[in-house]
Design a protein around this motif. Structure first.
Motif, PDB file in Angstrom:
ATOM      1  N   UNK A 324       0.817  -1.206   0.000  1.00 16.94           N
ATOM      2  CA  UNK A 324       0.000   0.000   0.000  1.00 16.94           C
ATOM      3  C   UNK A 324       0.855   1.263   0.000  1.00 16.94           C
ATOM      4  N   UNK A 325       2.008   1.198   0.665  1.00 10.33           N
ATOM      5  CA  UNK A 325       2.901   2.356   0.698  1.00 10.33           C
ATOM      6  C   UNK A 325       3.490   2.622  -0.687  1.00 10.33           C
ATOM      7  N   UNK A 326       3.906   1.569  -1.386  1.00  6.58           N
ATOM      8  CA  UNK A 326       4.409   1.757  -2.752  1.00  6.58           C
ATOM      9  C   UNK A 326       3.322   2.357  -3.648  1.00  6.58           C
ATOM     10  N   UNK A 327       2.081   1.904  -3.476  1.00 10.95           N
ATOM     11  CA  UNK A 327       0.978   2.462  -4.265  1.00 10.95           C
ATOM     12  C   UNK A 327       0.780   3.938  -3.923  1.00 10.95           C
ATOM     13  N   UNK A 328       0.742   4.258  -2.613  1.00 12.40           N
ATOM     14  CA  UNK A 328       0.518   5.641  -2.177  1.00 12.40           C
ATOM     15  C   UNK A 328       1.616   6.561  -2.708  1.00 12.40           C
ATOM     16  N   UNK A 330       3.140   6.263  -5.435  1.00 10.24           N
ATOM     17  CA  UNK A 330       3.180   6.171  -6.905  1.00 10.24           C
ATOM     18  C   UNK A 330       4.460   5.504  -7.393  1.00 10.24           C
ATOM     19  N   UNK A 331       4.812   4.408  -6.721  1.00  9.79           N
ATOM     20  CA  UNK A 331       5.982   3.636  -7.110  1.00  9.79           C
ATOM     21  C   UNK A 331       5.592   2.216  -7.511  1.00  9.79           C
ATOM     22  N   UNK A 332       4.311   1.992  -7.741  1.00  9.08           N
ATOM     23  CA  UNK A 332       3.803   0.688  -8.185  1.00  9.08           C
ATOM     24  C   UNK A 332       2.946   0.892  -9.422  1.00  9.08           C
ATOM     25  N   UNK A 333       3.225   0.047 -10.441  1.00  6.56           N
ATOM     26  CA  UNK A 333       2.468   0.114 -11.696  1.00  6.56           C
ATOM     27  C   UNK A 333       2.202  -1.306 -12.186  1.00  6.56           C
ATOM     28  N   UNK A 334       1.065  -1.467 -12.854  1.00  8.93           N
ATOM     29  CA  UNK A 334       0.694  -2.794 -13.322  1.00  8.93           C
ATOM     30  C   UNK A 334       0.307  -2.725 -14.802  1.00  8.93           C
ATOM     31  N   UNK A 335       0.708  -3.756 -15.541  1.00  5.79           N
ATOM     32  CA  UNK A 335       0.312  -3.889 -16.949  1.00  5.79           C
ATOM     33  C   UNK A 335      -1.144  -4.347 -16.957  1.00  5.79           C
ATOM     34  N   UNK A 336      -2.022  -3.405 -16.731  1.00 12.59           N
ATOM     35  CA  UNK A 336      -3.405  -3.665 -16.348  1.00 12.59           C
ATOM     36  C   UNK A 336      -4.163  -4.501 -17.372  1.00 12.59           C
ATOM     37  N   UNK A 337      -4.052  -4.168 -18.623  1.00 12.00           N
ATOM     38  CA  UNK A 337      -4.834  -4.864 -19.656  1.00 12.00           C
ATOM     39  C   UNK A 337      -4.440  -6.325 -19.802  1.00 12.00           C
TER      40      UNK A 337
END
Length: 391
Positions: A324-328, A330-337
């Motif tokens: 959650x901290x990485x998300x908050x 903005x250091x987490x990204x996902x190849x969403x599609x």
């Protein structure tokens, strides 16, 4: 100083000085106990010092006292030391095994560090042992969920004999405003903020990762091709009747995390997962696979196949907080599609209001994600927290 309490509970947010305060009170209590024992003609009055483990007692209490006051502790073979004429008995309280060190003793007081982590039976036994004249119990703790016994049975039931003080981050005037602002800005929204900053005993409400924003934390295949990933690692959650999952992460030079592949299947034997892992290894190199330790025979099979498999640290709350901290930040990204199971889980992964932990649904890819990210960055996270304690 002016109230003859039986139990004093300091509770609230992290980095607010609760333990520092109790460490000082502990030394003062030992001197007071020494004076009482002298009047009573007791040569070796006993006192209980309890923490989650003997290691945490050393780290949170004894080393801090040594650093601050230069006091050195000389232990006997029973994990006891003498200070100010008082024999201090050290014990772990997080498991029932902690009873052995204190069963049958008469204590003139106790200091219980990290009280919310205590086994309730051990906590009750420590309380029962404190029958020496004038005995007092010091407790410090970070908050837990609102159904926790320490909150319900003690903090919410104050009396002349039980007093408590609540701490918020802003109560610590020794921290710089810059530091406090950085901590607030980087703490995940919801439960972690309420506990870590406000010091509240709360459970999460709604989704576990409320800061995940599809507009901010997703990338496309085209965007990924423009990013240079310097290293890779993998999280593994075994499954059969429920989904098993393997997820692949890449790191750029700034240690941003990119979830770039997911493999999810039901009712697949280990041969299937070995093939998946070998394919990942062939494309990304001999990288680490952080694996669910619940199936040691499958971890061992990976190792026999020359796959670099290690047991993941499966700490639930600490792991979720790390992700959650990485998300908050903005250091987490996902190849969403291309990560369909992640899409199916991220908005349905919910908190259990009563237990304070997530509901065991929609968590297969998210468990694999937690295993990988928390284990990979655990040392960095703990190092950062240690720095914060001395800021």
């Amino acid at each position: 100083m002016n109230h003859d309490y039986f139990m004093l509970i300091n509770h609230g947010a992290k980095r607010t000085g609760k333990t520092i305060l109790n460490n000082d009170l502990f030394l003062m209590e030992l001197r007071r106990v020494g004076r009482i024992a002298k009047k009573l003609g007791i040569a070796n009055p006993q006192y209980i010092l309890a923490g989650a483990t003997l290691g945490t007692i050393n780290k949170n209490v004894l080393i801090e006292i040594t650093n601050k006051y230069g006091i050195e502790f000389q232990f006997d073979k029973f994990n006891r030391f003498k200070l100010f004429g008082v024999l201090v008995v050290c014990t772990g309280h997080s498991t029932i095994g902690g009873l052995a060190a204190i069963r049958g003793m008469t204590s003139f007081g106790a200091y219980i560090n990290e009280g919310s982590l205590a086994n309730e039976e051990v906590f009750d036994e420590i309380k029962a042992r404190c029958s020496g004249e004038g005995a007092r119990i010091l407790v410090d703790t970070n908050p837990e969920h609102p159904e926790h016994w320490l909150l319900k049975d003690y903090i919410k039931n104050p009396s002349d004999s039980i007093v408590d003080f609540h701490f918020e981050l802003d109560d610590n005037t020794f921290l710089s405003e810059r530091y406090k602002k950085n901590i607030k800005d980087s703490t995940p929204t919801g439960m972690f903020y309420d506990r870590g900053i406000k010091g509240l005993w709360v459970s999460g409400e709604g989704v576990v990762y409320p800061d995940f924003d599809r507009d901010l934390h997703t990338i496309t295949r085209e965007q990924l091709q423009e990013i240079h990933l310097e290293s890779f690692f993998v999280g593994v959650d075994w499954g059969y009747k429920h989904f098993g999952a393997i997820v692949v992460f890449g790191l750029d030079k700034d240690k941003n995390i990119y979830m770039i592949e997911e493999y999810v299947a039901q009712q697949k034997e280990i041969d299937y997962w070995v093939d998946v892992a070998k394919d990942i290894k062939a494309r990304h190199g001999n990288i680490l696979f952080y694996c669910d330790s619940a199936r040691p025979e499958q971890v061992e099979r990976f190792r026999r196949e020359k796959i670099k498999a290690v047991n993941a640290d499966k700490a639930v709350i600490a792991g979720i907080e790390a992700v959650a901290t990485f998300i908050k930040q903005n250091k987490f990204y996902v190849l969403y599609d291309e990560c369909s199971q992640f899409r199916a889980e991220i908005y349905k992964y919910l908190w259990n209001e009563k237990t304070g932990e997530p509901v065991k649904e929609f968590d297969d890819v998210l468990d694999a994600m937690r295993y990988g990210i928390y284990t990979r960055f655990k040392k960095d996270i703990l190092r950062g927290k240690r720095r914060g304690l001395h800021e």
